[in-house]
Design a protein around this motif. Structure first.
Motif, PDB file in Angstrom:
ATOM      1  N   THR A  18       0.842  -1.182   0.000  1.00 30.63           N
ATOM      2  CA  THR A  18       0.000   0.000   0.000  1.00 30.63           C
ATOM      3  C   THR A  18       0.889   1.247   0.000  1.00 30.63           C
ATOM      4  O   THR A  18       1.747   1.397   0.868  1.00 30.63           O
ATOM      5  N   THR A  20       2.210   4.940   0.673  1.00 31.79           N
ATOM      6  CA  THR A  20       2.000   5.927   1.727  1.00 31.79           C
ATOM      7  C   THR A  20       2.732   7.213   1.355  1.00 31.79           C
ATOM      8  O   THR A  20       3.747   7.192   0.682  1.00 31.79           O
ATOM      9  N   GLN A  22       4.279  10.658   3.185  1.00 33.91           N
ATOM     10  CA  GLN A  22       4.589  11.271   4.473  1.00 33.91           C
ATOM     11  C   GLN A  22       5.030  12.709   4.245  1.00 33.91           C
ATOM     12  O   GLN A  22       5.795  12.994   3.338  1.00 33.91           O
TER      13      GLN A  22
END
Length: 61
Positions: A18, A20, A22
């Motif tokens: 998955t 991500t 940040q």
């Protein structure tokens, strides 16, 4: 039995991959150095002509 294992492995890979994103604040301050040259030219020819006109020939002031 093999298809069940492949299915579990496939589901595990999908969950593990998955993406991500940040966001973090930089530890050092951000410095921006700009060299800006501003040139301006003001035309006051009309103002001088009006001043001369009002001061010399008119009796208004």
């Amino acid at each position: 039995m093999i298809t069940r294992g492949i299915c579990i492995l496939f589901c595990t890979l999908i969950i593990a991959c998955t993406p991500t994103v940040q966001l973090a604040v930089p530890k050092e301050p951000i410095n921006i150095n700009l060299n800006v040259k501003i040139e301006h030219e003001i035309y006051i020819k009309v103002d001088k002509q009006l001043d001369d006109l009002f001061s010399k020939s008119s009796g208004l002031f």
